[in-house]
Structures are given as C-alpha cells and as structure tokens.
Design a protein around this motif. Structure first.
Motif, short mmCIF file in Angstrom:
data_model
loop_
_atom_site.label_atom_id
_atom_site.label_comp_id
_atom_site.label_asym_id
_atom_site.label_seq_id
_atom_site.Cartn_x
_atom_site.Cartn_y
_atom_site.Cartn_z
N ARG A 106 -16.80 -15.13 24.98
CA ARG A 106 -17.41 -14.84 24.14
C ARG A 106 -17.68 -15.75 22.45
NH1 ARG A 106 -21.10 -9.74 23.71
NH2 ARG A 106 -18.87 -8.98 23.32
N PRO A 107 -17.51 -17.10 22.59
CA PRO A 107 -16.66 -17.47 21.15
C PRO A 107 -17.44 -17.51 20.52
CG PRO A 107 -17.27 -19.46 23.23
CD PRO A 107 -17.20 -18.21 23.56
N ASP A 108 -17.43 -17.23 19.07
CA ASP A 108 -17.96 -16.89 17.45
C ASP A 108 -18.20 -18.96 16.89
OD1 ASP A 108 -16.17 -16.85 16.66
OD2 ASP A 108 -16.54 -14.96 16.25
N ASP A 109 -18.98 -18.48 15.76
CA ASP A 109 -19.25 -19.56 15.25
C ASP A 109 -17.22 -19.74 14.76
OD1 ASP A 109 -21.30 -19.81 14.97
OD2 ASP A 109 -22.06 -18.56 13.40
N THR A 110 -16.79 -18.85 14.45
CA THR A 110 -14.65 -19.36 13.71
C THR A 110 -14.91 -20.47 15.00
OG1 THR A 110 -14.78 -17.06 12.94
CG2 THR A 110 -13.09 -17.86 12.99
N VAL A 137 -12.98 -23.74 13.87
CA VAL A 137 -11.73 -24.53 14.18
C VAL A 137 -11.38 -25.44 14.86
CG1 VAL A 137 -9.44 -23.81 15.25
CG2 VAL A 137 -10.80 -21.55 13.58
N SER A 138 -12.33 -25.47 16.26
CA SER A 138 -12.31 -26.63 17.27
C SER A 138 -12.93 -27.03 16.64
CB SER A 138 -13.72 -26.13 18.27
OG SER A 138 -13.87 -27.27 19.39
N LYS A 139 -13.58 -27.63 15.98
CA LYS A 139 -13.59 -29.25 15.25
C LYS A 139 -12.65 -29.89 14.23
CE LYS A 139 -18.96 -28.55 14.53
NZ LYS A 139 -20.22 -28.11 14.02
N ARG A 140 -11.63 -28.33 13.72
CA ARG A 140 -10.32 -28.85 13.38
C ARG A 140 -9.24 -29.75 13.65
NH1 ARG A 140 -9.97 -24.37 8.77
NH2 ARG A 140 -7.99 -25.71 8.11
N LEU A 141 -9.42 -28.84 15.01
CA LEU A 141 -8.53 -29.30 16.02
C LEU A 141 -9.15 -30.71 16.56
CD1 LEU A 141 -7.45 -25.86 17.64
CD2 LEU A 141 -6.32 -27.13 16.07
N ALA A 142 -10.16 -31.07 16.77
CA ALA A 142 -10.69 -31.97 17.81
C ALA A 142 -10.50 -32.98 16.85
CB ALA A 142 -12.09 -31.70 18.16
N ARG A 143 -10.48 -33.17 15.67
CA ARG A 143 -10.42 -34.20 14.80
C ARG A 143 -8.60 -34.57 14.83
NH1 ARG A 143 -8.69 -34.59 9.60
NH2 ARG A 143 -9.34 -35.92 8.36
N ALA A 144 -7.77 -33.54 15.29
CA ALA A 144 -6.33 -33.76 14.88
C ALA A 144 -5.84 -34.75 15.65
CB ALA A 144 -5.57 -32.75 14.87
N ASP A 145 -5.24 -35.52 15.51
CA ASP A 145 -4.32 -36.39 16.68
C ASP A 145 -3.04 -36.21 17.25
OD1 ASP A 145 -5.78 -38.05 17.47
OD2 ASP A 145 -5.61 -39.91 15.13
N TYR A 173 -8.87 -22.23 22.97
CA TYR A 173 -8.99 -23.67 23.49
C TYR A 173 -7.81 -24.45 24.23
CZ TYR A 173 -10.48 -22.40 18.46
OH TYR A 173 -10.80 -21.64 17.18
N VAL A 174 -8.90 -25.27 25.17
CA VAL A 174 -8.09 -26.42 25.68
C VAL A 174 -8.43 -27.92 25.70
CG1 VAL A 174 -8.13 -26.57 28.09
CG2 VAL A 174 -9.34 -24.10 27.41
#
Length: 190
Positions: free
Chosen positions: A57-61, A65-73, A97-98
């Motif tokens: 049950r993921p929350d806003d946190t 963080v998902s957005k920050r990790l997805a942005r990273a190469d 995250y996956v």
C-alpha cells in the motif's frame, strides 16, 4: 542522449542510523562527482524518507521517490556494512521499487571496518542483478572508515580515494549513456 547533456545520477545514502558515517562519505563523493562534471546529481538520504512498512500500500512518499529514481539514468549506493550485510532500510528502499532500476547501472561506495563494506557491496550486486540493473565493477571502499577522513570530511588519502572515485564515475557514465541509448532505441524486455 547527446554527450553534452547532463547525466541524471541519484546518489543514495543507505544508512539511517543516528550515529551513521554515511553522510560524510556521501558528501565527499558528491563533491568529487561535481568536480567530475557532466552529471545532474540528486542526493537521496534514506534517513529523510520514511518508507511505509506495508509496501503493498504505497503512499505519497513512495511515489515521490519513484519519480526521482525513474528520472535517474544511473545510481550510486553509499552503504555501510552492518553484520556482514547492508542496512535493512536500504533493502526496504530497493524492494519498494522495481521498474526504476531496470537496465540502469548501479555503482557502490562502501565503508566499514576491516572489510570496508565490500561484503555489503557484493550482496547488493546480487540484489540489483535480480532487478535487471547493471552493477559497475569498480567500487570505492573505505576500510576502518572512521580513521580515513579528516575533520573536514575529506579522505586522508585524497589521491587514492579520488582515483577510485574517478574510475567508478568514468565506468558509470559510460554504462549510463550506453543503456540510456539502448532504452531509447528499444524498450527493455520485461
């Protein structure tokens, strides 16, 4: 990605303990990465990110963080070795995250006692391999880390530590650009 573009790299501080040494190591590495150039650095301190205990049950946190990790190469994990392994908070963060890790390179800057965190780094290589990430071969390691930095947070062996960090960053950058181009050319198979 043109070579002139800044490469997004997330540096993750893996320890959340009160008396941790991770921020010292991470600040030094971050400074070295800034000097290396060509990188858009995002320093993620897990002590500042309360991940939920119930990952189903993921929350806003988790989403932020998902957005920050997805942005990273590319990623750099700064991790201690606790009891021959890496911290539980880091495991929780990785497992939260996956897709964010897939087909991206991960490098390790580790520290600790006699092993310098290398046992933790070896375990992390297996975990990230399972997540379809590419572990960079070279590692920056600080054995007996509490005796290896001065009061200003700089390594006493600045030449040796700097050379190790430069080698790691050169490899990380190469892999990040190659994998970015490959992901752009064709989606990574799931």
């Amino acid at each position: 990605m043109p070579v002139t573009d800044l490469l997004p790299v997330a540096i993750i501080i893996g320890s959340t303990r009160t008396q941790r040494f991770g921020p010292t190591v991470a600040r030094w590495f971050h400074g070295h990465a800034v000097e290396h150039g060509g990188l858009d650095l995002d320093l993620i301190d897990l002590a500042e990110i309360p991940l939920p205990a119930d990952l189903d049950r993921p929350d806003d946190t988790v989403a932020a963080v998902s957005k920050r990790l997805a942005r990273a190469d590319a990623f750099v994990i700064v991790s201690p070795e606790y009891n021959r392994g890496y911290p539980a908070a880091l495991k929780t963060a990785i497992d939260s995250y996956v897709d964010e890790w897939k087909a991206k390179p991960v490098a390790f800057v580790c520290y600790g006692g006699v092993s310098g965190g290398l046992r933790a780094a070896e375990q992390l290589r297996q975990v990230f391999g399972e997540l379809h990430a590419i572990a960079i071969r070279d590692t920056v390691s600080f054995h007996s880390c509490w005796n290896k930095f001065d009061d200003a947070g700089q390594p006493l062996d600045s030449a040796g530590a700097g050379a190790a960090a430069t080698a790691l960053l050169n490899q990380l950058t190469w892999w990040a650009r190659a994998l970015h181009d490959a992901r752009e050319a064709r989606p990574y198979p799931l």
